[in-house]
Design an enzyme around this catalytic site. Sequence first.
Site, PDB file in Angstrom:
ATOM      1  CB  SER A   1      -0.859   0.064   1.268  1.00  0.00           C
ATOM      2  OG  SER A   1      -1.754  -0.983   1.308  1.00  0.00           O
TER       3      SER A   1
ATOM      4  CG  HIS B   1      -2.171  -1.922  -3.742  1.00  0.00           C
ATOM      5  ND1 HIS B   1      -1.204  -2.875  -3.543  1.00  0.00           N
ATOM      6  CD2 HIS B   1      -2.638  -1.620  -2.509  1.00  0.00           C
ATOM      7  CE1 HIS B   1      -1.099  -3.149  -2.264  1.00  0.00           C
ATOM      8  NE2 HIS B   1      -1.965  -2.403  -1.608  1.00  0.00           N
TER       9      HIS B   1
ATOM     10  CG  HIS C   1      -4.691  -6.901   0.720  1.00  0.00           C
ATOM     11  ND1 HIS C   1      -4.840  -6.027  -0.322  1.00  0.00           N
ATOM     12  CD2 HIS C   1      -3.575  -6.522   1.386  1.00  0.00           C
ATOM     13  CE1 HIS C   1      -3.844  -5.145  -0.302  1.00  0.00           C
ATOM     14  NE2 HIS C   1      -3.066  -5.430   0.723  1.00  0.00           N
TER      15      HIS C   1
ATOM     16  CE1 TYR D   1      -8.408  -5.153   2.083  1.00  0.00           C
ATOM     17  CE2 TYR D   1      -6.572  -5.857   3.456  1.00  0.00           C
ATOM     18  CZ  TYR D   1      -7.108  -4.997   2.515  1.00  0.00           C
ATOM     19  OH  TYR D   1      -6.341  -3.986   2.012  1.00  0.00           O
ATOM     20  CD  GLU D   2      -8.138  -6.532  -2.308  1.00  0.00           C
ATOM     21  OE1 GLU D   2      -8.518  -6.238  -3.445  1.00  0.00           O
ATOM     22  OE2 GLU D   2      -6.940  -6.671  -1.996  1.00  0.00           O
TER      23      GLU D   2
ATOM     24  CB  ALA E   1       1.813  -0.047   4.599  1.00  0.00           C
TER      25      ALA E   1
ATOM     26  CG  MET F   1      -4.421  -5.685   7.372  1.00  0.00           C
ATOM     27  SD  MET F   1      -5.743  -4.558   6.873  1.00  0.00           S
ATOM     28  CE  MET F   1      -5.817  -3.472   8.309  1.00  0.00           C
ATOM     29  CB  SER F   2      -0.363  -7.955   2.777  1.00  0.00           C
ATOM     30  OG  SER F   2       0.784  -7.220   3.163  1.00  0.00           O
TER      31      SER F   2
ATOM     32  CG  ASN G   1      -0.116   2.551  11.724  1.00  0.00           C
ATOM     33  OD1 ASN G   1      -0.054   2.186  10.543  1.00  0.00           O
ATOM     34  ND2 ASN G   1      -0.565   1.768  12.694  1.00  0.00           N
TER      35      ASN G   1
ATOM     36  CG  HIS H   1      -6.496   2.559   3.312  1.00  0.00           C
ATOM     37  ND1 HIS H   1      -5.452   1.648   3.274  1.00  0.00           N
ATOM     38  CD2 HIS H   1      -6.773   2.845   2.014  1.00  0.00           C
ATOM     39  CE1 HIS H   1      -5.131   1.394   2.010  1.00  0.00           C
ATOM     40  NE2 HIS H   1      -5.919   2.104   1.231  1.00  0.00           N
TER      41      HIS H   1
HETATM   42  N1  HPA Z   1      -2.432  -2.751  11.272  1.00  0.00           N
HETATM   43  C1  HPA Z   1      -2.610  -3.568  10.193  1.00  0.00           C
HETATM   44  N2  HPA Z   1      -2.193  -3.238   8.983  1.00  0.00           N
HETATM   45  C2  HPA Z   1      -1.569  -2.069   8.830  1.00  0.00           C
HETATM   46  C3  HPA Z   1      -1.339  -1.197   9.896  1.00  0.00           C
HETATM   47  C4  HPA Z   1      -1.809  -1.562  11.183  1.00  0.00           C
HETATM   48  O1  HPA Z   1      -1.655  -0.848  12.181  1.00  0.00           O
HETATM   49  N3  HPA Z   1      -0.695  -0.107   9.387  1.00  0.00           N
HETATM   50  C5  HPA Z   1      -0.532  -0.342   8.061  1.00  0.00           C
HETATM   51  N4  HPA Z   1      -1.043  -1.528   7.721  1.00  0.00           N
END
Ligand code: HPA
Length: 265
Positions: free
Chosen positions: A28, A58, A80, A82-83, A110, A205-206, A229, A241
């Site tokens: 991402s 993306h 992903h 989740y998609e 990310a 998440m990936s 973050n 996001h």
């Molecule tokens: N959690 C999950 N996926 C992420 C995060 C997070 O804090 N930051 C960027 N992708």
Amino acid sequence: MSKSAELARLVRDRAGSEPPAYGLVLGSGLGHLGGMVEGVAIPYADLDGFPHAGVSGHVPQLYLGQLEGRRVAVFGGRSHYYETGRPDAMRLPLELLAELGCDRLILTNAAGSLREDIPPGELMLLSDHIAFAGTNPLIGERDERRFVPLTDAHDPGIRADLRAAAAAEGVALPEGVYAWFSGPSFETPAEIRAARVLGADAVGMSTVPEIILGRFLGLRCAAVSVITNMGAGLSTERISHDHTKQMAPIGAEKLERVLRRFLRD
Ligand code: HPA
């Protein structure tokens, strides 16, 4: 002919038949790194069966060409879990990579940090992972090779070369354990505390399904997180996001330098 063999034929027709030395999957907010490649860009829409890469941040294109004198295949977007609810959403792209004769894969993502000493804007090299999402991309696979060992899933040799490239660029590249959560919701503070206790240094998440698929396909794998973050509850910043996409380019600049040096050396 298998689907991946059909796609490999199309890719060779457009981009030549030299096998890529490396496959790269961009996370991402990192999709623009595909523009680094001197060569051919093939939209995923032309690659029948490829994911539609519906996540903003993306770029759904496969780039084939030269980067720092190496032949590379760069996947500008990923699908992903989740998609689709399918943990094997990236199987066909990775099968294509193997079919093209590539045997090394570098994944980027990310991620949220669980460590004060790896703040937003920094990079983390994955030393190992935890499949917290509780599923596996090889469920349903019949081939006996499905019992894939993951002891050195994050290839020690590639990691050493990435660390050397980072050191040469003056970029900090600490190693840590990445915990894969399904998303798309972010984690709760309690989940972040639990992940920390269980040995995770970052969450995302990936990547983990792709490492498992990559090992299944015989690819040597490594992955780098761009920390966007702190994990939920570890800081007062809001997690979103949009924030991820805003922060990713800061680490992406470092990541680009490390990857260029890595390929050059
Ligand atoms: N959690 C999950 N996926 C992420 C995060 C997070 O804090 N930051 C960027 N992708």
